[in-house]
Design a protein around this motif. Structure first.
Motif, PDB file in Angstrom:
ATOM      1  N   GLY A   3       0.825  -1.201   0.000  1.00 32.31           N
ATOM      2  CA  GLY A   3       0.000   0.000   0.000  1.00 32.31           C
ATOM      3  C   GLY A   3       0.853   1.241   0.000  1.00 32.31           C
ATOM      4  N   ILE A   4       0.258   2.347  -0.374  1.00 31.95           N
ATOM      5  CA  ILE A   4       0.939   3.630  -0.370  1.00 31.95           C
ATOM      6  C   ILE A   4       0.422   4.382   0.833  1.00 31.95           C
ATOM      7  N   ARG A   5       1.293   4.682   1.773  1.00 32.91           N
ATOM      8  CA  ARG A   5       0.830   5.223   3.042  1.00 32.91           C
ATOM      9  C   ARG A   5       1.153   6.708   3.153  1.00 32.91           C
ATOM     10  N   CYS A   6       0.125   7.492   3.405  1.00 33.97           N
ATOM     11  CA  CYS A   6       0.267   8.917   3.673  1.00 33.97           C
ATOM     12  C   CYS A   6      -0.852   9.307   4.626  1.00 33.97           C
ATOM     13  N   SER A   7      -0.623  10.295   5.444  1.00 33.16           N
ATOM     14  CA  SER A   7      -1.687  10.789   6.311  1.00 33.16           C
ATOM     15  C   SER A   7      -1.620  12.298   6.326  1.00 33.16           C
ATOM     16  N   SER A   8      -2.765  12.939   6.149  1.00 33.94           N
ATOM     17  CA  SER A   8      -2.762  14.396   6.115  1.00 33.94           C
ATOM     18  C   SER A   8      -4.170  14.930   6.157  1.00 33.94           C
ATOM     19  N   VAL A   9      -4.255  16.208   6.447  1.00 37.96           N
ATOM     20  CA  VAL A   9      -5.498  16.941   6.255  1.00 37.96           C
ATOM     21  C   VAL A   9      -5.232  17.874   5.093  1.00 37.96           C
ATOM     22  N   CYS A  12      -5.917  22.031   4.405  1.00 37.83           N
ATOM     23  CA  CYS A  12      -5.158  23.154   4.953  1.00 37.83           C
ATOM     24  C   CYS A  12      -4.070  23.622   3.996  1.00 37.83           C
ATOM     25  N   TYR A  13      -3.730  22.811   2.990  1.00 36.90           N
ATOM     26  CA  TYR A  13      -2.689  23.201   2.057  1.00 36.90           C
ATOM     27  C   TYR A  13      -3.246  23.801   0.780  1.00 36.90           C
ATOM     28  N   ASN A 208      10.399  22.733  -0.578  1.00 39.45           N
ATOM     29  CA  ASN A 208       9.172  22.901   0.209  1.00 39.45           C
ATOM     30  C   ASN A 208       8.198  21.746  -0.008  1.00 39.45           C
ATOM     31  N   TRP A 209       8.252  21.091  -1.170  1.00 31.45           N
ATOM     32  CA  TRP A 209       7.426  19.902  -1.385  1.00 31.45           C
ATOM     33  C   TRP A 209       7.946  18.734  -0.559  1.00 31.45           C
ATOM     34  N   LYS A 210       9.271  18.656  -0.412  1.00 29.03           N
ATOM     35  CA  LYS A 210       9.847  17.585   0.407  1.00 29.03           C
ATOM     36  C   LYS A 210       9.474  17.763   1.876  1.00 29.03           C
ATOM     37  N   ASN A 211       9.356  19.019   2.303  1.00 30.87           N
ATOM     38  CA  ASN A 211       9.061  19.292   3.708  1.00 30.87           C
ATOM     39  C   ASN A 211       7.595  19.060   4.060  1.00 30.87           C
ATOM     40  N   GLU A 212       6.714  19.063   3.056  1.00 31.12           N
ATOM     41  CA  GLU A 212       5.293  18.853   3.321  1.00 31.12           C
ATOM     42  C   GLU A 212       4.698  17.842   2.340  1.00 31.12           C
TER      43      GLU A 212
END
Length: 290
Positions: A3-9, A12-13, A208-212
């Protein structure tokens, strides 16, 4: 890959522009509410008559209508999408959903394909004729009256509702068999090359993409799909880059199309350099004489 795992809201971006908020809401509605939505009955849909406040707005709407009419998606004889743009868009939304859910894109795709329809569910195919793959956000719009602003907002909301209905419908009702086959091939290629392209993406994306990364799931998904289509499926890179930029214009914020364009061009140059170096090394190799 399990699976490809990411978690975020993600919200807000996103840009504060109404266009991008509506786009994002449509995406979340489509893929965070599986299986397909409950049936909608035509009789229950409210009929709204909108009176335009000025002749200038009427002319603007007529021009945008004719422009969007020229860019409507291609429909085959069975009344389904048959344009490769639709397949790439479907693949993007599947990868996006798999990142949010931490699931395998191919399994999620198969789940959507084979999902049982709820009793009484009916899909309005007329919405396919209203759906526009080339509907982009553009710069902020200045209005001269509250009525004009309300009219533009209602128009965006209607477009968002059409997108949500089309993208959340059972894929077999929306896409031709050829497009579904192409979508699956693209997803398989993306999964197979995911780890390799993570390293490639890390070299070309801005800091900045790497940081978020959790706030750039859509942008990174577009890069993964484009890189896989170039390296595995062998589609010519100018076509893939143009398609990726258009997807970014539709679903991402204002700076993303330009950045994705630059990232993919750098990726293609690196590929060409690697291929040239390998060819040169193979020519320099001299077989040993026994």
């Amino acid at each position: 890959m399990e699976g490809i795992r990411c978690s975020s809201v993600l919200s807000c971006y996103y840009s504060s522009k109404t266009h991008f908020k509506l786009r994002h809401q449509a995406l979340e509605h489509c893929f965070l509410s599986l299986p397909p939505p409950p049936p909608r009955h035509p009789a229950s849909r409210p009929k709204v008559r909108i009176s335009l406040p000025s002749m200038a707005l009427q002319v603007q709407d007529q021009q945008s209508f004719h422009k969007s009419k020229e860019m409507l998606p291609k429909i085959d004889k069975s009344g389904r999408f048959c344009s490769p743009r639709a397949a790439r868009e479907l693949a993007l939304l599947i990868v996006y959903a798999s990142c949010l859910q931490g699931s395998d894109p191919i399994r999620l795709f198969e789940k959507r394909i084979n999902a049982a329809r709820e009793p009484g569910y009916e899909f309005d195919k007329a919405s396919l004729l209203q759906y526009n793959h080339m509907s982009f956000g553009g710069p902020p719009v200045t209005t001269h009256s509250v009525e004009e602003a309300d009219e533009l907002l209602r128009s965006d909301e209607q477009d968002s509702a059409i997108e949500a209905e089309v993208l959340s419908a059972p894929p077999k009702l929306v896409y031709s068999k050829l497009l579904l086959s192409f979508t699956r091939k693209l997803l398989v290629a993306t999964v197979d090359k995911w780890d390799n392209h993570v390293l490639a993406i890390d070299k070309v994306v801005p800091s900045n993409w790497k940081n978020e990364p959790a706030g750039r799931i859509l942008e990174l998904s577009i890069l993964h799909l484009a890189m896989s289509e170039i390296t595995v499926l062998g589609t010519r890179h100018p076509i893939v880059i143009n398609e990726a930029v258009d997807l970014a214009k539709r679903f991402c914020d204002g700076a993303a199309p330009r950045i994705i364009n630059g990232c993919l061009r750098t990726f293609v140059k690196d590929l060409a350099g690697t291929s040239t170096a390998q060819t040169s090394n193979s020519k320099l190799e001299v077989p040993l004489q026994v």
